[in-house]
Design a protein around this motif. Structure first.
Motif, PDB file in Angstrom:
ATOM      1  N   GLY A  65       0.775  -1.236   0.000  1.00  0.00           N
ATOM      2  CA  GLY A  65       0.000   0.000   0.000  1.00  0.00           C
ATOM      3  C   GLY A  65       0.803   1.281   0.000  1.00  0.00           C
ATOM      4  O   GLY A  65       0.264   2.341   0.354  1.00  0.00           O
ATOM      5  N   GLY A  93      -4.960  -1.128  -4.414  1.00  0.00           N
ATOM      6  CA  GLY A  93      -5.066   0.318  -4.351  1.00  0.00           C
ATOM      7  C   GLY A  93      -6.201   0.852  -5.212  1.00  0.00           C
ATOM      8  O   GLY A  93      -6.999   0.109  -5.761  1.00  0.00           O
ATOM      9  N   GLY A  95      -2.425   4.036  -2.592  1.00  0.00           N
ATOM     10  CA  GLY A  95      -2.421   2.845  -1.769  1.00  0.00           C
ATOM     11  C   GLY A  95      -2.116   1.562  -2.504  1.00  0.00           C
ATOM     12  O   GLY A  95      -2.547   0.492  -2.081  1.00  0.00           O
ATOM     13  N   SER A 150       0.448  -1.486  -3.993  1.00  0.00           N
ATOM     14  CA  SER A 150       1.711  -2.149  -3.668  1.00  0.00           C
ATOM     15  C   SER A 150       2.552  -2.373  -4.917  1.00  0.00           C
ATOM     16  O   SER A 150       3.783  -2.413  -4.858  1.00  0.00           O
TER      17      SER A 150
END
Length: 820
Positions: free
Chosen positions: A180, A250, A263, A265
């Motif tokens: 995130g 995200g 957010g 990854s």
């Protein structure tokens, strides 16, 4: 003859080779601040310069067909042919060189158009801590992948990027080692007229129209050098740039300002682009939106791992054919330094053959990245340009620079990358036929000093504003024909020779036959004649530039006639035309040695205005031609050597690269290496003029200055020429090996006759070699040492220059030879 079972293939690569290639990286401890510090990616069409910023990543983008202008217009200067007789009279009868300049200007057409930047992609990243911890960026030229990595607030972020030829998109992958943590804003811009639209929640589009005309940066007749004419549908091609985010987690949201990611990854960003270019002679009316959408949709359907694997496999299919290992000295402390520091150390005098081999392979990387089958040729900057009015329009300068781009293509086993040039020569022959007729009232086809994507072939200069010493030089097409012949010599592809090369070469020769006239001594001469971009001092102490029978012109014509004669014999066609060429060739104005012992550049033994001029055009017969050689014409080779000594070892980047090849052809490896050290030094702080430029920028781009890619390509070709030569119908192993390269090995180079060659040496002497015959035929090998090939009876001739061993090779066999 014993058939040797072990046979090379250049697609299946040993693990050791992979290890060597993986070390081929340009790497840095800081982001790029300048364009010449950014790292180039390319798939032959889509180019990107990657800056590697922390808080903001910047990709400057190009698309290879995005140029100003449109198809060439006819009847640009209908009065041009009227002045030819007057120019010839001024030169042959009056020796009035000033008058010849004035008259030649009246025979000019328009300037070329310009290669343009596509746009810029900016990725702003929200970071809690902007301090750069463990920052690293690289360009892995063994995989054609760029990586940026840094740590911020305990999170390590990695960006991986490549330009895919199989999928025709630029691919970027962003990852964080903690979930995130990716918060990005992605937006695009362009220097061209454009509009930005949101296509969907995850796709943005920037579309626009190129200028109808851009004046060269050195030509400023008015306040509007960049013109847009929306009413003319045949000028100002359309273009589009699209980018799409594919996220694994995200939130993603697109609006008029770009795409926001929060957010995440990890995510993948795909970049697609296209233009409406539809060929050199057509109005640009392809559907660029449809093309870009198609590429984007197909790539988006594949996972990142699949895209990466396809890209690497496609790239390494070409790149891994050749390896070069130059063994370093006992203490080579610079090998582990970042590239910019390594360049500085080399400039200060450090011995670093690993850096030299990296430069060699970088040239191959750039050629694969900027010239792919089905596309347009690499221009003056490959495919990388960030300016609306780039240096020299970033066009095709065919009095040396475009040709130099392709010098490494065949010898370094990248023959496929040569193909865009062949298609372009065919286009140029079409416009060139019109130019021959409309500017000279002659048959055949002709091309002058500059051209562009529209294949303009006339003398440039806005109808009288160009300097004739470059604008009116008309041997560009003839020189390009050498590339057609070289491709045949390296591949033995008779279909290509018959269907493509021979007709183009013959058309160029037909113009020459019309162009040549007799002088007072009965020699056939070129009039008017130039030695590109150079000038002289005549008998009266006056400066001149337009002359008669310059050595370069006559050498190119001799070369074209000779190659066409040989092509006719190889194909068994055109005996009458061949006989005429033989007769005409015998009457060409010959080479002369001047009073200083140098090769004479002009019709008369004139003094030089600039004895150290960057062009050494009159040595064309030494390289890339083969009329002059240290083995067969020692007197003229000595004159060429004297010429180079007078010119000196300074020069711009591409000029230095040409000199590497000259000295290699003179079999002087140490002098060739002296020039290499000039070519590979840091350009930062160097005098930016036509004598004392040269060197490389921090990203190893060649410095003219400014950047010209031909120096990179010419340098790679020159290094290959030091290790292998075959222009004299024999495979000459290690012809110009310098002391600095005392030990090493090279694998996968190509020799004329369609042979692949591996060489290993130690203590500056040949140890062994492997020669793989892709065609059957006579194989001659020249070496300094006597050799043996087990199971093969060699016919050996000892000469003052070493040994020549010959045998008949069988197709598909690999022959292992050892020095005795």
């Amino acid at each position: 003859m014993k058939r040797i079972l072990f046979c090379f293939t250049f697609v299946i690569v040993p693990a050791v080779m992979f290890a060597q290639q993986h070390q081929l990286k340009l790497w840095y401890k800081q982001p790029a601040k300048e364009w010449t510090e950014a790292l180039p990616l390319g798939n032959g069409r889509l180019g990107a310069m990657v800056y590697g910023g922390v808080g903001e990543e910047h990709l400057q983008l190009n698309e290879g067909t995005l140029w100003s202008g449109g198809p060439v217009k006819a009847n640009i200067n209908p009065d041009a042919p009227k002045y030819l007789a007057a120019v010839r009279d001024a030169l042959l009868k009056k020796q009035d060189y000033a008058e010849a300049i004035k008259l030649a200007k009246k025979m000019q057409g328009l300037y070329t158009e310009s290669y343009l930047p596509l746009g810029d992609l900016y990725i702003k990243q929200q970071l809690k801590d902007t301090a750069q911890l463990n920052y690293y960026r690289d360009l892995d030229i063994g995989r054609a992948v760029a990586t940026t990595r840094f740590t911020s607030n305990g999170v390590t972020y990695t960006r991986t990027m490549f330009s895919s030829a199989p999928d025709q998109v630029i691919v970027l992958r962003f990852t964080a080692d903690k979930p995130g943590q990716l918060n990005l804003k992605i937006a695009a811009n362009s220097l061209l007229h454009h509009q930005i639209k949101q296509n969907s929640r995850t796709v943005m589009a920037l579309s626009g129209k190129a200028p109808s005309h851009v004046d060269p940066v050195y030509y400023n007749p008015n306040n509007h050098p960049i013109e847009y004419n929306d009413a003319d549908k045949c000028t100002g091609m359309r273009f589009v740039l699209k980018y799409k985010v594919i996220n694994e987690d995200g939130r993603v949201l697109a609006d008029s300002s770009g795409i926001s990611v929060n957010g995440a990854s990890s995510l993948m960003l795909l970049v697609s682009a296209a233009t409406s270019f539809n060929g050199f002679d057509k109005c640009p009316d392809k559907d660029e939106q449809l093309i870009a959408d198609s590429y984007l949709a197909k790539a988006a359907a594949k996972p990142y791992a699949t895209l990466l694997a396809a890209h690497i496999a496609d790239y390494q299919k070409y790149f891994n054919r050749v390896t070069l290992n130059l063994q370093p000295p006992a203490k080579n402390t610079n090998a582990g330094l970042p590239t910019n520091e390594r360049i500085n150390g080399y400039t200060a005098g450090a011995a670093d053959p690993g850096y030299e081999s990296l430069y060699f392979q970088y040239g191959r990387y750039l050629l694969i990245s900027s010239s792919r089958p089905g596309g347009v040729p690499a221009n003056l900057q490959g495919i990388w340009n960030n300016e609306m009015r780039p240096p020299w329009s970033s066009n095709y300068t065919i009095n040396i620079n475009t040709q130099m781009n392709y010098w490494p293509a065949e010898v370094t086993n990248l023959s496929e990358m040569h193909k865009p040039l062949f298609g372009f020569i065919k286009d140029l022959s079409v416009t060139g036929k019109t130019t021959a007729r409309q500017f000279y009232n002659m048959k055949g086809w002709v091309a002058h000093h500059n051209t562009d994507i529209w294949a303009i072939s006339n003398p440039v200069g806005d109808k009288g504003q160009g300097d004739p010493k470059w604008a009116n030089w008309n041997m560009g097409g003839n020189w390009l024909c050498r590339h057609l012949w070289e491709h045949y010599l390296y591949t033995n592809d008779k279909k290509f020779l018959k269907q493509d090369a021979y007709p183009l070469m013959k058309g160029a020769a037909e113009f020459c036959l019309n162009w040549l006239v007799e002088d007072q001594n009965g020699y056939l001469v070129s009039v008017p004649s130039l030695s590109p971009e150079n000038d002289f001092i005549d008998e009266n102490g006056k400066k001149g530039e337009v002359s008669v029978a310059t050595t370069m012109d006559m050498s190119i014509i001799y070369d074209l006639f000779t190659n066409l004669i040989d092509a006719s014999k190889a194909l068994g066609i055109d005996p009458e035309f061949r006989a005429m060429l033989v007769a005409k060739r015998s009457k060409l104005y010959p080479l002369h040695i001047g009073k200083l012992g140098n090769l004479q550049e002009w019709y008369k033994d004139f003094k030089d205005v600039d004895p150290h001029h960057r062009h050494v055009s009159h040595l064309y017969g030494l390289y890339p031609g083969s009329q002059i050689s240290a083995l067969n014409t020692p007197a003229f080779a000595d004159a060429a050597r004297k010429t180079l000594e007078i010119r000196g070892d300074d020069g711009t980047g591409w000029s230095l690269a040409w000199k590497v090849n000259f000295w290699a052809r003179l079999l002087d490896g140490n002098h060739a290496h002296t020039i290499i050290r000039e070519l590979l030094k840091s350009s930062l702080g160097a005098q930016e003029d036509i004598h004392h430029g040269g060197g490389v920028y921090p990203n190893m781009f060649d410095s003219h200055p400014p950047f010209q890619i031909d120096g990179n390509f010419g340098g790679t070709a020159g290094m290959a020429e030091m290790l292998l030569q075959s222009q004299l119908k024999e495979i000459h192993l290690l012809p110009a090996l310098p002391d600095a390269w005392g030990a090493g090995d090279v694998k996968g180079l190509k020799a004329r006759g369609n042979f692949s060659v591996d060489i290993k040496w130690a203590n500056k002497k040949l140890v062994s070699a492997k020669i793989s015959a892709q065609n059957a035929g006579l194989c001659k090998i020249r070496t300094a040492e006597k050799i043996e090939i087990k199971g093969v009876k060699l016919k050996v001739q000892q000469t003052s220059k070493g040994y020549v061993s010959s045998f008949t090779a069988k197709k598909g066999n690999t022959y292992v030879l050892n020095a005795l």
